[in-house]
Design a protein around this motif. Structure first.
Motif, PDB file in Angstrom:
ATOM      1  N   ALA A   8       0.821  -1.205   0.000  1.00 29.10           N
ATOM      2  CA  ALA A   8       0.000   0.000   0.000  1.00 29.10           C
ATOM      3  C   ALA A   8       0.853   1.252   0.000  1.00 29.10           C
ATOM      4  N   ALA A   9       0.365   2.291  -0.699  1.00 30.39           N
ATOM      5  CA  ALA A   9       1.106   3.547  -0.810  1.00 30.39           C
ATOM      6  C   ALA A   9       1.287   4.240   0.537  1.00 30.39           C
ATOM      7  N   ALA A  10       0.343   4.052   1.443  1.00 33.73           N
ATOM      8  CA  ALA A  10       0.347   4.810   2.699  1.00 33.73           C
ATOM      9  C   ALA A  10       1.607   4.603   3.514  1.00 33.73           C
ATOM     10  N   GLY A  11       2.270   3.447   3.382  1.00 35.37           N
ATOM     11  CA  GLY A  11       3.447   3.170   4.185  1.00 35.37           C
ATOM     12  C   GLY A  11       4.743   3.743   3.637  1.00 35.37           C
ATOM     13  N   LEU A  12       4.717   4.321   2.440  1.00 32.95           N
ATOM     14  CA  LEU A  12       5.946   4.683   1.736  1.00 32.95           C
ATOM     15  C   LEU A  12       6.277   6.169   1.867  1.00 32.95           C
ATOM     16  N   VAL A  13       7.556   6.442   2.135  1.00 30.06           N
ATOM     17  CA  VAL A  13       8.065   7.806   2.220  1.00 30.06           C
ATOM     18  C   VAL A  13       9.301   7.938   1.339  1.00 30.06           C
ATOM     19  N   LEU A  14       9.293   8.905   0.424  1.00 28.14           N
ATOM     20  CA  LEU A  14      10.524   9.309  -0.248  1.00 28.14           C
ATOM     21  C   LEU A  14      11.332  10.070   0.788  1.00 28.14           C
ATOM     22  N   TRP A  15      12.385   9.436   1.276  1.00 27.45           N
ATOM     23  CA  TRP A  15      13.083   9.951   2.452  1.00 27.45           C
ATOM     24  C   TRP A  15      14.168  10.964   2.112  1.00 27.45           C
ATOM     25  N   GLU A  16      14.967  10.656   1.102  1.00 25.78           N
ATOM     26  CA  GLU A  16      16.090  11.549   0.803  1.00 25.78           C
ATOM     27  C   GLU A  16      16.503  11.402  -0.653  1.00 25.78           C
ATOM     28  N   VAL A  17      16.888  12.530  -1.249  1.00 27.42           N
ATOM     29  CA  VAL A  17      17.468  12.565  -2.591  1.00 27.42           C
ATOM     30  C   VAL A  17      18.917  13.005  -2.422  1.00 27.42           C
ATOM     31  N   ARG A  18      19.836  12.223  -2.989  1.00 27.25           N
ATOM     32  CA  ARG A  18      21.254  12.515  -2.829  1.00 27.25           C
ATOM     33  C   ARG A  18      21.839  13.107  -4.119  1.00 27.25           C
ATOM     34  N   TYR A  19      22.798  14.013  -3.940  1.00 29.21           N
ATOM     35  CA  TYR A  19      23.482  14.648  -5.054  1.00 29.21           C
ATOM     36  C   TYR A  19      24.985  14.585  -4.830  1.00 29.21           C
ATOM     37  N   PRO A  20      25.780  14.636  -5.906  1.00 24.91           N
ATOM     38  CA  PRO A  20      27.235  14.717  -5.726  1.00 24.91           C
ATOM     39  C   PRO A  20      27.587  15.933  -4.872  1.00 24.91           C
ATOM     40  N   PRO A  21      28.596  15.819  -4.029  1.00 29.23           N
ATOM     41  CA  PRO A  21      28.937  16.933  -3.116  1.00 29.23           C
ATOM     42  C   PRO A  21      29.120  18.266  -3.823  1.00 29.23           C
ATOM     43  N   GLU A  22      29.687  18.255  -5.020  1.00 28.60           N
ATOM     44  CA  GLU A  22      29.949  19.518  -5.712  1.00 28.60           C
ATOM     45  C   GLU A  22      28.680  20.171  -6.246  1.00 28.60           C
ATOM     46  N   LEU A  23      27.569  19.428  -6.292  1.00 28.70           N
ATOM     47  CA  LEU A  23      26.304  19.972  -6.793  1.00 28.70           C
ATOM     48  C   LEU A  23      25.224  20.067  -5.722  1.00 28.70           C
ATOM     49  N   ASP A  24      25.448  19.446  -4.579  1.00 29.39           N
ATOM     50  CA  ASP A  24      24.399  19.370  -3.552  1.00 29.39           C
ATOM     51  C   ASP A  24      24.045  20.775  -3.040  1.00 29.39           C
ATOM     52  N   PRO A  25      22.773  21.187  -3.188  1.00 24.47           N
ATOM     53  CA  PRO A  25      22.391  22.517  -2.709  1.00 24.47           C
ATOM     54  C   PRO A  25      22.244  22.604  -1.184  1.00 24.47           C
ATOM     55  N   PHE A  26      22.211  21.460  -0.512  1.00 27.02           N
ATOM     56  CA  PHE A  26      21.861  21.429   0.907  1.00 27.02           C
ATOM     57  C   PHE A  26      23.051  21.009   1.757  1.00 27.02           C
ATOM     58  N   THR A  27      23.151  21.608   2.929  1.00 23.46           N
ATOM     59  CA  THR A  27      24.285  21.344   3.803  1.00 23.46           C
ATOM     60  C   THR A  27      24.067  20.060   4.592  1.00 23.46           C
ATOM     61  N   PRO A  28      25.159  19.461   5.096  1.00 26.28           N
ATOM     62  CA  PRO A  28      25.001  18.291   5.966  1.00 26.28           C
ATOM     63  C   PRO A  28      24.125  18.579   7.182  1.00 26.28           C
ATOM     64  N   ALA A  29      24.227  19.778   7.745  1.00 28.99           N
ATOM     65  CA  ALA A  29      23.404  20.131   8.909  1.00 28.99           C
ATOM     66  C   ALA A  29      21.928  20.164   8.546  1.00 28.99           C
ATOM     67  N   GLU A  30      21.593  20.684   7.367  1.00 27.47           N
ATOM     68  CA  GLU A  30      20.196  20.711   6.927  1.00 27.47           C
ATOM     69  C   GLU A  30      19.678  19.301   6.681  1.00 27.47           C
ATOM     70  N   ARG A  31      20.506  18.456   6.126  1.00 25.35           N
ATOM     71  CA  ARG A  31      20.082  17.079   5.887  1.00 25.35           C
ATOM     72  C   ARG A  31      19.872  16.341   7.208  1.00 25.35           C
ATOM     73  N   ALA A  32      20.697  16.628   8.203  1.00 22.31           N
ATOM     74  CA  ALA A  32      20.570  15.957   9.497  1.00 22.31           C
ATOM     75  C   ALA A  32      19.364  16.442  10.283  1.00 22.31           C
ATOM     76  N   ALA A  33      19.041  17.720  10.169  1.00 22.92           N
ATOM     77  CA  ALA A  33      17.911  18.305  10.914  1.00 22.92           C
ATOM     78  C   ALA A  33      17.205  19.294   9.997  1.00 22.92           C
ATOM     79  N   PRO A  34      16.324  18.802   9.120  1.00 19.45           N
ATOM     80  CA  PRO A  34      15.691  19.682   8.124  1.00 19.45           C
ATOM     81  C   PRO A  34      14.876  20.792   8.771  1.00 19.45           C
ATOM     82  N   PRO A  35      15.169  22.044   8.466  1.00 18.41           N
ATOM     83  CA  PRO A  35      14.389  23.146   9.036  1.00 18.41           C
ATOM     84  C   PRO A  35      12.965  23.142   8.502  1.00 18.41           C
TER      85      PRO A  35
END
Length: 281
Positions: free
Chosen positions: A240-267
């Motif tokens: 069932a769809a209800a149990g599924l979460v797209l948890w994280e999208v990963r990017y190469p470090p040189e292109l990642d728009p988001f910091t490690p701190a944001e990924r660890a604790a999303p504002p």
């Protein structure tokens, strides 16, 4: 003057949406998000997501690319957009990315989490966000051991043809499941964490559902193995769809728009189900 590239880290609870992609019969995440962007003064041609999610699927981290008018900024958009979003859809971060960044084509991989109640009663706060095996007709008569489930999912790890576990509308090609683990959350609730380079349509739901079915004894292990090894079709189960979460999208470090701190604790990420849990590492 050229428009300004921007990207958004958005989250949503999928129960009220008919998937991400805009369609004739809404509401969809894309439709609601683009309407809110227009109300916030963004006159763009639309948003491009890191990937589509199906009806009822949730997202802790959905990344979208868009273009802003000259003179605007991602920071200014982050200040005026949240007030125009419904309670089921929100914003964590808005950022001007690297010039080469694209939400979908730059992605290096994704992580999905699936929540399943194997025993006991579902806690009220989790009811909209889990598969309860006692209510699934093909699973209800059986006891499913978490260790057995972890063993079967472990067999799926590696690069292979997953065509037995996805819709034919997705291209048939090798994909890599980098890891698949089972984590106990307490009270009979378990979380299945699947990390890979790419996933075809319904792949996570068919993998999870068919692993549950095999663990329950409703599908012979040799059929499960054959499906993994050769793509042989099986009478699998789409969880069932209800149990599924797209948890994280990963990017190469040189292109990642988001910091490690944001990924660890999303504002701005809501507390409570369905987004609990430590960040994927």
């Amino acid at each position: 003057m050229k428009r300004i590239p921007a990207c958004l880290w958005s989250w949503y609870r999928g129960g009220t949406f008919r998937g991400f992609q805009r369609q004739a019969e809404g509401p969809t995440v894309q439709e609601v998000l683009e309407r809110a962007l227009r109300e916030a003064g963004v006159a763009s041609g639309g948003v491009m997501p890191a990937g589509r999610t199906d009806r009822g699927v949730h997202a802790r981290m959905q990344v979208v690319s868009l273009r802003l008018q000259p003179g605007d900024s991602a920071e200014a958009l982050a200040a005026r957009l949240p007030a125009r979003l419904p309670p089921e859809l929100g914003l964590c971060v808005a950022r001007r990315p690297h010039p080469s960044f694209h939400s979908q084509w730059s992605a290096a991989g994704k992580t999905y989490r699936y929540r399943v109640q194997l025993a006991g009663k579902v806690a009220p706060e989790w009811l909209p966000y889990v598969l309860e095996v006692a209510r699934e007709p093909r699973l209800a008569p059986y006891d499913i051991a978490p260790g057995r489930l972890a063993e079967l999912l472990g067999m799926a790890v590696g690069q292979r043809d997953f065509s037995a576990f996805h819709e034919s509308s997705s291209p048939r090609k090798p994909r890599t499941l980098e890891s698949a683990t089972v984590k106990e959350l307490g009270g009979g609730l378990f979380e299945l964490i699947l990390r890979g380079d790419a996933f075809a349509r319904y792949q996570v739901r068919y993998l999870v559902g068919s692993a549950l079915l095999t663990a329950a004894g409703g599908l012979p292990e040799e059929r499960w193995r054959a499906a993994l090894e050769s793509g042989e079709a099986i009478p699998g189960l789409k969880a069932a769809a209800a149990g599924l979460v797209l948890w994280e999208v990963r990017y190469p470090p040189e292109l990642d728009p988001f910091t490690p701190a944001e990924r660890a604790a999303p504002p701005g990420l809501p507390e409570g189900p369905p987004f609990l849990g430590a960040p994927e590492g």
